[in-house]
Design an enzyme around this catalytic site. Structure first.
Site, short mmCIF file in Angstrom:
data_model
loop_
_atom_site.label_atom_id
_atom_site.label_comp_id
_atom_site.label_asym_id
_atom_site.label_seq_id
_atom_site.Cartn_x
_atom_site.Cartn_y
_atom_site.Cartn_z
N GLU A 155 0.94 -1.07 0.00
CA GLU A 155 -0.11 -0.11 -0.03
C GLU A 155 0.82 1.26 -0.10
O GLU A 155 1.93 1.23 0.69
CB GLU A 155 -0.82 -0.02 1.35
CG GLU A 155 -1.82 1.21 1.44
CD GLU A 155 -2.43 1.20 2.85
OE1 GLU A 155 -2.66 -0.02 3.34
OE2 GLU A 155 -2.57 2.01 3.29
N GLU A 160 -2.24 11.46 4.11
CA GLU A 160 -3.29 11.22 5.06
C GLU A 160 -3.26 12.25 6.00
O GLU A 160 -2.06 12.70 6.15
CB GLU A 160 -3.05 9.83 5.97
CG GLU A 160 -3.20 8.80 4.76
CD GLU A 160 -3.03 7.50 5.83
OE1 GLU A 160 -3.92 6.81 6.04
OE2 GLU A 160 -1.94 7.03 6.08
#
Length: 274
Positions: A155, A160
């Site tokens: 990933e 974020e």
């Protein structure tokens, strides 16, 4: 004259095809050709969100799931808005609790099954609104199941953001970091400052031997491929697709304050180069 024009056109088309920095796999997967790092980036895919509706040839609304990140995802129209060249991905109080018991729902889009690429540069220009429990994210997952169930295919978290923080997190996850707990050999995550009140451009430059994270064109963190460790350290040798979503709540970001909703991630454009 007509023969000359046709032959010239054919030559031009062949020249254009030969100059592409990628080859296509199954029609929508862009595989970067070898030795591209020595050449200039070429734009291969983009969306400026200038249409009145989401381009469904490129994007799908993310359905709900059971993980922290997608347990509030919804395809409800109120979680999405297209206006003046922007797509608004919204976290809102649930307008229909009679048919959906969740207290709030969120909007996200991904390119799964419609666009994926292996190696290159991606940039996403967006504004991140803030709220308690807000967790906007831009990230990538493997399009094909090369190594097995998650997290073996890896990933890549381009960006974020949590709550009201003045920094973003940029991270790689894999079997190596999550299961083998190898988070510092090499370091798998970094943070970077950004303009919390305006638009920023978040991205990565992805090579066969490293992933370079960027904010507003500045290199902020690099995750290298290293030798002498478990092979699961580098699952990033396969095509990945893109996810952009306004998430809410979870064990990392914490509880949501419904009084601070709606909250939005406002995306201006996405550009991919190879």
């Amino acid at each position: 004259m007509k023969l000359f024009s046709i032959s010239t056109l054919v030559l031009l088309l062949l020249g254009t095809a030969c100059s592409n920095p990628y080859t296509r796999s199954t029609g929508y997967i862009y595989l970067q050709k070898q030795h591209r790092p020595e050449k200039k980036w070429t734009l291969v895919w983009k969306d400026d969100f200038n249409s009145p509706n989401l381009d469904t040839s490129k994007w799908t609304r993310i359905p709900p799931g059971t993980s922290d990140w997608n347990k509030h995802m919804s395809t409800h129209q109120d979680c999405f808005r297209m206006d003046s060249g922007y797509v608004y991905l919204r976290g809102i109080r649930n307008p229909d609790p009679a048919s959906d018991p969740r207290p709030f729902i969120t909007g996200g889009i991904y390119t799964k099954g419609k666009f994926a690429f292996q190696y290159g540069k991606i940039e996403i220009r967006a504004k991140l609104e803030c709220a308690t429990g807000s967790w906007p994210a831009m990230w990538m997952l493997a399009e094909q199941n090369k190594y097995g169930a998650y997290p073996k295919n890896g990933e890549i978290d381009i960006m974020e953001h949590l709550n009201f923080e003045h920094k973003v997190y940029q991270t790689t996850h894999s079997y190596y970091t999550l299961n083998l707990k190898q988070t510092n050999n090499p370091p798998h995550s970094g943070t970077a400052a950004f303009n919390r009140d305006g638009f920023n451009t978040f991205g990565i430059k992805w090579f066969p031997d490293k992933i370079v994270f960027t904010v507003n064109g500045k290199e902020t963190f690099t995750y290298p491929r290293i030798t002498g460790v478990d092979a699961s350290q580098w699952p990033y040798d396969q095509p990945f697709y893109l996810l952009i979503d306004q998430q809410l709540g979870g064990s990392w970001v914490g509880k949501v304050n419904p009084l601070q909703l709606p909250v939005q991630m406002i995306v201006d454009w996405v550009k991919v180069y190879q």
